[in-house]
Design an enzyme around this catalytic site. Structure first.
Site, PDB file in Angstrom:
ATOM      1  CG  ASP A 106      -0.264  -0.142   2.534  1.00  0.00           C
ATOM      2  OD1 ASP A 106       0.777  -0.824   2.590  1.00  0.00           O
ATOM      3  OD2 ASP A 106      -0.745   0.432   3.531  1.00  0.00           O
ATOM      4  CD  GLU A 134       3.297  -1.272   7.533  1.00  0.00           C
ATOM      5  OE1 GLU A 134       3.437  -1.359   8.766  1.00  0.00           O
ATOM      6  OE2 GLU A 134       3.424  -0.191   6.918  1.00  0.00           O
ATOM      7  CD  GLU A 135       2.615   3.103   5.473  1.00  0.00           C
ATOM      8  OE1 GLU A 135       2.577   3.473   6.656  1.00  0.00           O
ATOM      9  OE2 GLU A 135       3.642   3.095   4.780  1.00  0.00           O
ATOM     10  CG  HIS A 181      11.107   5.565   4.950  1.00  0.00           C
ATOM     11  ND1 HIS A 181      10.938   4.604   3.983  1.00  0.00           N
ATOM     12  CD2 HIS A 181      12.405   5.513   5.323  1.00  0.00           C
ATOM     13  CE1 HIS A 181      12.100   3.980   3.806  1.00  0.00           C
ATOM     14  NE2 HIS A 181      13.004   4.510   4.601  1.00  0.00           N
TER      15      HIS A 181
END
Ligand code: NI
Length: 388
Positions: free
Chosen positions: A77, A135-136, A358
């Site tokens: 994602d 995942e986020e 990131h």
């Protein structure tokens, strides 16, 4: 660096996959195009992918013989943010961006799959390729596990590209590598009044300031200084006007810890402080604490295996990762079976470390990292499933 020749041969494929994913990023559980591309690529390699695992995830098994099963996982994602990198393959989806590097994770895993399907008869066992959505924040790993992605799997491995380390470095260690990432909301109810007549009021702003101060002592006075923890108040909202005593303030924040013990300690101390401050000032305070991902804790034996596999690619540049208190839902896999989550240095070579972190809108990575990751995967498969 000792990039595997089979990976060098398909460098263009790997970069093309990454840039394609990068141009068409999709948010958690919305990775429909992404999973379609992955499914088609795996089919082309001769695999029989299972679609819609954990909602929008994809898995595929490559089996030769009866040996153990190891899983390799990539997350899929992107993030809800507008890209400003200026790359010619920038996101074509407004307000959505691969700003964490998951595009690279998918490309690396497809690269490993392509080589293993071509040359894989050199091993004995099964490699399961896991492409995981969301995942986020939404915890896609849990949905994958519910749908059986770990059934029959002996060990699991996963990579994060890592802009906190240069290309050529690989971060591996056993024990905690990413933190429990919890969130909380606190509502303070006082009694408002005229800013010039505090008598009879309970000032929610004053109460909130005592809470915030006292919370700072959890990390500085309650937890072991040799163990990392964070308590952050991210938002304060309250009040009506400069001359009105606030009747209500809402705080929100996040707590991070590398162990369940510290996670519980933070939770308990926060509750005790809230209780004490409420009594002290006569305010009503509600406390809503929500567990996020658990800490990501690597197992010793798998971490040693990754270290050996990585040393053959980057030599002595395989070692301790640049650790952070971020969270990662790979933790759910590691609660179920042994495994190791490791970090492949990817800081853009023309920029200093930390210039492109990131989750920032100008995030990009040094694509040479995308050859390091799958080279380690191939070495790992050789070591774990190779016919001796
Ligand atoms: Ni990430």
């Amino acid at each position: 660096m000792n990039i595997r020749s089979e990976i060098k041969d398909i460098e263009k494929n790997i970069i093309d996959w990454r840039r394609d994913f990068h141009q068409y990023p999709e948010l958690g559980f919305d990775e429909h195009r992404t999973s379609k591309i992955i499914g088609e690529a795996l089919k082309k390699m001769g695999l029989a992918p299972q679609m819609n695992v954990g909602k929008t995830g994809v898995t595929a098994d490559l089996t030769f013989g009866e040996g153990p099963t190891i899983a390799l996982r990539a997350d899929m994602d992107a993030l809800p943010m507008q890209e400003t990198s200026g790359l010619d393959f920038s996101s074509k989806h407004d307000g959505v961006m691969h700003a964490c590097g998951h595009d690279g994770h998918m490309a690396m895993l497809l690269g490993a799959a392509k080589v293993l399907t071509q040359n894989g008869d050199g091993f004995n066992g099964t490699v399961r390729f896991i492409f995981q959505p969301a995942e986020e924040g939404a915890g896609g790993a849990r949905y994958m596990i519910e749908d059986g992605c770990l059934d029959g799997v002996d060990e699991i491995y996963g990579i994060h590209v890592w802009n906190y380390q240069p290309v050529g470095e690989v971060g591996i260690t056993d024990g905690p590598v990413l933190a429990a990432a919890d969130m909380f909301e606190i509502k303070i109810k006082g009694i408002g009044g005229h800013g010039a007549a505090p008598q009879g009021t309970i000032d929610a702003v004053v109460v909130s300031s005592h809470l915030i101060q006292a919370f700072q002592t959890i990390v500085s006075r309650n937890t072991n200084p040799l163990e990392s923890t964070v308590v952050t108040i991210g938002t304060i909202n309250g009040g009506h006007n400069f001359n009105i005593i606030a009747d209500e303030v809402t705080l929100s924040g996040t707590a991070r810890a590398y162990t369940e013990e510290n996670r519980n300690l933070i939770k308990t101390r926060m509750a005790e402080i809230i209780d004490g401050v409420a009594k002290t000032f006569g305010a009503e305070i509600s406390f809503d604490y929500e567990d996020g991902y658990p800490p990501t804790i690597n197992h010793t034996d798998p971490a040693n295996k990754v270290l050996k596999a990585a040393e053959r690619v980057v030599g002595e540049k395989a070692g301790m990762p640049y650790l952070s208190m971020g969270g990662e839902d790979f933790s759910y896999y590691l609660q179920k079976i042994p495994g190791c989550f490791f970090f492949v240095g990817s800081a853009p070579n023309d920029q200093k470390l930390f210039e492109t972190p990131h989750h920032c809108s100008h995030f990009t990575m040094d694509e040479r990292a995308l050859l390091v990751g799958p080279s380690i995967y191939l070495n790992l498969v050789d070591d774990l499933l190779g016919i001796k």
